[in-house]
Design an enzyme around this catalytic site. Structure first.
Site, PDB file in Angstrom:
ATOM      1  N   ARG A 150     -10.407   6.105   2.767  1.00 56.09           N
ATOM      2  CA  ARG A 150      -9.261   5.342   2.030  1.00 56.09           C
ATOM      3  C   ARG A 150      -8.956   5.653   0.842  1.00 56.09           C
ATOM      4  NH1 ARG A 150     -13.301   0.152   2.255  1.00 56.09           N
ATOM      5  NH2 ARG A 150     -11.879  -0.781   0.958  1.00 56.09           N
TER       6      ARG A 150
ATOM      7  N   ARG B 106     -19.585  -5.399   3.731  1.00 59.73           N
ATOM      8  CA  ARG B 106     -18.265  -5.225   4.849  1.00 59.73           C
ATOM      9  C   ARG B 106     -18.511  -4.255   5.762  1.00 59.73           C
ATOM     10  NH1 ARG B 106     -13.164  -5.355   1.066  1.00 59.73           N
ATOM     11  NH2 ARG B 106     -12.703  -3.403   2.337  1.00 59.73           N
TER      12      ARG B 106
ATOM     13  N   ARG C  70       0.859  -1.174   0.020  1.00 56.03           N
ATOM     14  CA  ARG C  70      -0.034   0.000  -0.183  1.00 56.03           C
ATOM     15  C   ARG C  70       0.876   1.112  -0.166  1.00 56.03           C
ATOM     16  NH1 ARG C  70      -5.018  -2.705   0.763  1.00 56.03           N
ATOM     17  NH2 ARG C  70      -6.465  -1.510   1.530  1.00 56.03           N
TER      18      ARG C  70
HETATM   19  P1  AMP Z   1      -8.846  -3.970   1.533  1.00 59.85           P
HETATM   20  O1  AMP Z   1      -9.696  -5.165   1.842  1.00 59.85           O
HETATM   21  O2  AMP Z   1      -7.481  -4.323   0.810  1.00 59.85           O
HETATM   22  O3  AMP Z   1      -9.762  -2.926   0.976  1.00 59.85           O
HETATM   23  O4  AMP Z   1      -8.435  -3.453   3.052  1.00 59.85           O
HETATM   24  C1  AMP Z   1      -9.307  -3.149   3.806  1.00 59.85           C
HETATM   25  C2  AMP Z   1      -8.718  -2.470   5.184  1.00 59.85           C
HETATM   26  O5  AMP Z   1      -7.529  -3.149   5.854  1.00 59.85           O
HETATM   27  C3  AMP Z   1      -7.664  -1.133   4.637  1.00 59.85           C
HETATM   28  O6  AMP Z   1      -8.553   0.193   4.577  1.00 59.85           O
HETATM   29  C4  AMP Z   1      -6.567  -1.121   5.979  1.00 59.85           C
HETATM   30  O7  AMP Z   1      -7.055  -0.500   6.911  1.00 59.85           O
HETATM   31  C5  AMP Z   1      -6.400  -2.643   6.054  1.00 59.85           C
HETATM   32  N1  AMP Z   1      -5.303  -2.924   5.030  1.00 59.85           N
HETATM   33  C6  AMP Z   1      -5.333  -4.010   4.190  1.00 59.85           C
HETATM   34  N2  AMP Z   1      -4.072  -4.104   3.498  1.00 59.85           N
HETATM   35  C7  AMP Z   1      -3.328  -3.276   4.153  1.00 59.85           C
HETATM   36  C8  AMP Z   1      -1.856  -3.195   3.909  1.00 59.85           C
HETATM   37  N3  AMP Z   1      -1.025  -3.813   3.002  1.00 59.85           N
HETATM   38  N4  AMP Z   1      -1.171  -2.045   4.548  1.00 59.85           N
HETATM   39  C9  AMP Z   1      -2.115  -1.643   5.850  1.00 59.85           C
HETATM   40  N5  AMP Z   1      -2.998  -1.689   6.000  1.00 59.85           N
HETATM   41  C10 AMP Z   1      -3.949  -2.603   5.084  1.00 59.85           C
END
Ligand code: AMP
Length: 217
Positions: free
Chosen positions: A170, A159, A88
């Protein structure tokens, strides 16, 4: 071994594309968001921290996510894998490089307009059992039966971090970190630009073209 990374805004359809790629090529899908949601469901102090971060749209601490990911990467048995939601930021990209040995990397930058992702996001529902993602507002992406997964019959859910405020935050976090990531992978000549404003099949076709050699190199 091949490693695939998606750099894309939230709700760009990363999860859907990852599923398509896995179905076609038999690769493993590693989603850091899913790994975190699993940890967040446990009865620990760490789970509380993760939930708070996820629900506010902020990133979780790098070291925590790296530990989760390392364990999962050690476990790969297929010829390729998809990293969904990682890296990220630039720091995570640099750490990833140290973790991956002998991997041919493909980084897909799925470029989508804010208005398009906002619409996709508002109707997003997913299956907690098999991970399939639907959209209750977009024809062609709705489940056949309302709120029931076509693939496994489970009840579909929204979710908990999918609300408008979290989404906007985000998106902001994503925009702030993306340029550095794109430059990093572009310099390494492993970045492929994908038009993400199209429907999911057209997006997938662009990805397949790259993986199968067209535009590749
Ligand atoms: P996602 O399912 O990839 O949209 O991720 C949902 C949430 O998980 C994000 O908004 C972050 O809070 C956390 N998250 C997911 N991947 C990461 C990462 N590589 N580094 C830090 N936080 C993460």
């Amino acid at each position: 071994m091949r490693g695939i990374i998606f750099v894309a805004p939230p709700a760009a359809g990363k999860g859907t594309q990852a599923k398509f790629v896995c179905e076609k090529y038999g690769y493993e899908h590693i989603s850091t968001g899913d790994l975190l949601r699993k940890s967040a469901s446990e009865e620990t102090l760490e789970a509380l921290y993760i939930k708070e971060k996820m629900n506010s749209g902020e990133l979780v601490d790098d070291s925590l996510i790296i530990d989760l990911l390392k364990n999962r990467l050690d476990d790969i048995k297929s010829e390729g894998f998809i990293l969904d939601g990682f890296p990220r930021n630039l720091y995570q990209a640099e750490l990833l490089e140290q973790m991956l040995d002998n991997i041919k990397l493909y980084v897909f930058y799925i470029d989508v307009d804010f208005n398009v992702v906002m619409k996709r996001f508002t109707g997003r529902i997913s299956c907690p059992t098999c991970g399939r993602v639907y959209n209750s507002l977009i024809d062609g992406l709705k489940p056949k039966q309302q709120n029931i997964c076509d693939s496994c019959g489970s009840n579909l859910v929204v979710r908990s971090d999918d609300n408008e405020q979290t989404f906007t935050r985000r998106y902001e976090v994503y925009s702030n970190e993306t340029e550095a990531l794109i430059n990093y992978y572009s310099d390494k000549k492993v970045l492929y630009h994908i038009n993400g404003n199209l429907d999911e099949k057209s997006i997938f076709k662009q990805i397949v073209n790259v993986l199968e050699g067209e535009n590749n190199g």
